[in-house]
Write a protein that holds these residues in place. Structure first.
Motif, PDB file in Angstrom:
ATOM      1  N   PRO A 167       0.817  -1.230   0.000  1.00  0.00           N
ATOM      2  CA  PRO A 167       0.000   0.000   0.000  1.00  0.00           C
ATOM      3  C   PRO A 167       0.844   1.271   0.000  1.00  0.00           C
ATOM      4  O   PRO A 167       0.436   2.273  -0.610  1.00  0.00           O
ATOM      5  CB  PRO A 167      -0.819  -0.142   1.284  1.00  0.00           C
ATOM      6  N   GLU A 168       2.014   1.234   0.609  1.00  0.00           N
ATOM      7  CA  GLU A 168       2.856   2.426   0.636  1.00  0.00           C
ATOM      8  C   GLU A 168       3.505   2.734  -0.715  1.00  0.00           C
ATOM      9  O   GLU A 168       4.147   3.772  -0.869  1.00  0.00           O
ATOM     10  CB  GLU A 168       3.944   2.296   1.715  1.00  0.00           C
ATOM     11  N   ASP A 169       3.320   1.870  -1.702  1.00  0.00           N
ATOM     12  CA  ASP A 169       3.774   2.170  -3.064  1.00  0.00           C
ATOM     13  C   ASP A 169       2.767   3.026  -3.820  1.00  0.00           C
ATOM     14  O   ASP A 169       3.035   3.464  -4.944  1.00  0.00           O
ATOM     15  CB  ASP A 169       4.000   0.865  -3.845  1.00  0.00           C
ATOM     16  N   THR A 170       1.610   3.267  -3.220  1.00  0.00           N
ATOM     17  CA  THR A 170       0.595   4.085  -3.855  1.00  0.00           C
ATOM     18  C   THR A 170       1.104   5.497  -4.079  1.00  0.00           C
ATOM     19  O   THR A 170       1.536   6.174  -3.143  1.00  0.00           O
ATOM     20  CB  THR A 170      -0.678   4.124  -2.992  1.00  0.00           C
ATOM     21  N   ALA A 171       1.092   5.941  -5.336  1.00  0.00           N
ATOM     22  CA  ALA A 171       1.606   7.267  -5.697  1.00  0.00           C
ATOM     23  C   ALA A 171       1.431   7.477  -7.194  1.00  0.00           C
ATOM     24  O   ALA A 171       1.209   6.513  -7.948  1.00  0.00           O
ATOM     25  CB  ALA A 171       3.088   7.385  -5.337  1.00  0.00           C
ATOM     26  N   VAL A 172       1.576   8.722  -7.602  1.00  0.00           N
ATOM     27  CA  VAL A 172       1.731   9.012  -9.028  1.00  0.00           C
ATOM     28  C   VAL A 172       3.201   8.776  -9.375  1.00  0.00           C
ATOM     29  O   VAL A 172       4.097   9.305  -8.706  1.00  0.00           O
ATOM     30  CB  VAL A 172       1.335  10.459  -9.367  1.00  0.00           C
ATOM     31  N   HIS A 173       3.431   7.960 -10.380  1.00  0.00           N
ATOM     32  CA  HIS A 173       4.783   7.608 -10.794  1.00  0.00           C
ATOM     33  C   HIS A 173       5.144   8.379 -12.060  1.00  0.00           C
ATOM     34  O   HIS A 173       4.386   8.380 -13.030  1.00  0.00           O
ATOM     35  CB  HIS A 173       4.885   6.105 -11.031  1.00  0.00           C
ATOM     36  N   TYR A 174       6.308   9.009 -12.047  1.00  0.00           N
ATOM     37  CA  TYR A 174       6.792   9.821 -13.152  1.00  0.00           C
ATOM     38  C   TYR A 174       8.096   9.239 -13.700  1.00  0.00           C
ATOM     39  O   TYR A 174       8.931   8.759 -12.937  1.00  0.00           O
ATOM     40  CB  TYR A 174       7.081  11.239 -12.684  1.00  0.00           C
ATOM     41  N   CYS A 175       8.278   9.361 -15.016  1.00  0.00           N
ATOM     42  CA  CYS A 175       9.590   9.077 -15.580  1.00  0.00           C
ATOM     43  C   CYS A 175      10.230  10.401 -15.997  1.00  0.00           C
ATOM     44  O   CYS A 175       9.531  11.387 -16.277  1.00  0.00           O
ATOM     45  CB  CYS A 175       9.513   8.104 -16.752  1.00  0.00           C
ATOM     46  N   ALA A 176      11.548  10.404 -16.002  1.00  0.00           N
ATOM     47  CA  ALA A 176      12.293  11.614 -16.291  1.00  0.00           C
ATOM     48  C   ALA A 176      13.580  11.258 -17.020  1.00  0.00           C
ATOM     49  O   ALA A 176      14.104  10.145 -16.866  1.00  0.00           O
ATOM     50  CB  ALA A 176      12.601  12.356 -14.998  1.00  0.00           C
ATOM     51  N   ALA A 177      14.085  12.218 -17.792  1.00  0.00           N
ATOM     52  CA  ALA A 177      15.297  12.000 -18.588  1.00  0.00           C
ATOM     53  C   ALA A 177      16.388  12.986 -18.197  1.00  0.00           C
ATOM     54  O   ALA A 177      16.124  14.183 -18.014  1.00  0.00           O
ATOM     55  CB  ALA A 177      14.976  12.142 -20.070  1.00  0.00           C
ATOM     56  N   ASP A 178      17.581  12.468 -18.076  1.00  0.00           N
ATOM     57  CA  ASP A 178      18.764  13.264 -17.718  1.00  0.00           C
ATOM     58  C   ASP A 178      19.826  13.062 -18.794  1.00  0.00           C
ATOM     59  O   ASP A 178      20.236  11.928 -19.032  1.00  0.00           O
ATOM     60  CB  ASP A 178      19.278  12.815 -16.347  1.00  0.00           C
ATOM     61  N   TYR A 179      20.249  14.153 -19.390  1.00  0.00           N
ATOM     62  CA  TYR A 179      21.288  14.053 -20.416  1.00  0.00           C
ATOM     63  C   TYR A 179      22.644  13.958 -19.729  1.00  0.00           C
ATOM     64  O   TYR A 179      23.365  14.934 -19.569  1.00  0.00           O
ATOM     65  CB  TYR A 179      21.243  15.268 -21.347  1.00  0.00           C
ATOM     66  N   GLY A 180      22.941  12.763 -19.273  1.00  0.00           N
ATOM     67  CA  GLY A 180      24.198  12.542 -18.566  1.00  0.00           C
ATOM     68  C   GLY A 180      24.594  11.090 -18.661  1.00  0.00           C
ATOM     69  O   GLY A 180      23.893  10.289 -19.274  1.00  0.00           O
ATOM     70  N   SER A 181      25.685  10.754 -18.039  1.00  0.00           N
ATOM     71  CA  SER A 181      26.195   9.397 -18.137  1.00  0.00           C
ATOM     72  C   SER A 181      26.066   8.599 -16.845  1.00  0.00           C
ATOM     73  O   SER A 181      26.202   7.380 -16.843  1.00  0.00           O
ATOM     74  CB  SER A 181      27.661   9.422 -18.566  1.00  0.00           C
TER      75      SER A 181
END
Length: 123
Positions: free
Chosen positions: A87-101
């Protein structure tokens, strides 16, 4: 790069879901991709990240051993396989991009964000 997260939904505790982050635009394979989540009234927290070619991954302690991040650069898509959900995994999940290595859990390092997908885990 533009990101579109999908795959969220309602699941019972102990169940599984697979989130997808589809990217448009060129040079997807040059970006580190991270997943973050935000529960109501809380800050956006790091979940997992993967390097541009998938060679290295990094997980928050709270999901280690339960979640797996992977990517298919031929499909411009990153996946987050979530198992043994709580239940504690309940959330809005976002993906994001980082121009790095290097993978990073610092959300300020990420340049582009998707719109989020809601995961709800019932007890």
């Amino acid at each position: 790069v533009q990101l579109q997260a999908s795959g969220g939904g309602l699941v019972q505790a102990g169940g599984s879901l697979r989130l997808s982050c589809a990217a448009s635009g060129r040079a997807f394979s040059t970006y580190v991709i991270g997943w973050f989540r935000q529960a109501p009234g809380k800050e956006r927290d790091f979940v997992a990240a993967i390097t541009s070619r998938g060679g290295s991954t990094y997980y928050a302690d709270s999901v280690k051993g339960r979640f797996t991040i992977s990517r298919d650069n031929t499909k411009n898509t990153v996946y987050l396989q979530m198992s043994s959900l709580k239940p504690e995994d309940t959330a809005v999940h976002y993906c994001a991009a980082d121009y790095g290595s290097l993978v990073t859990k610092n959300r300020d390092e990420y340049d582009y964000w998707g719109q989020g997908t809601l995961v709800t885990v019932s007890s």
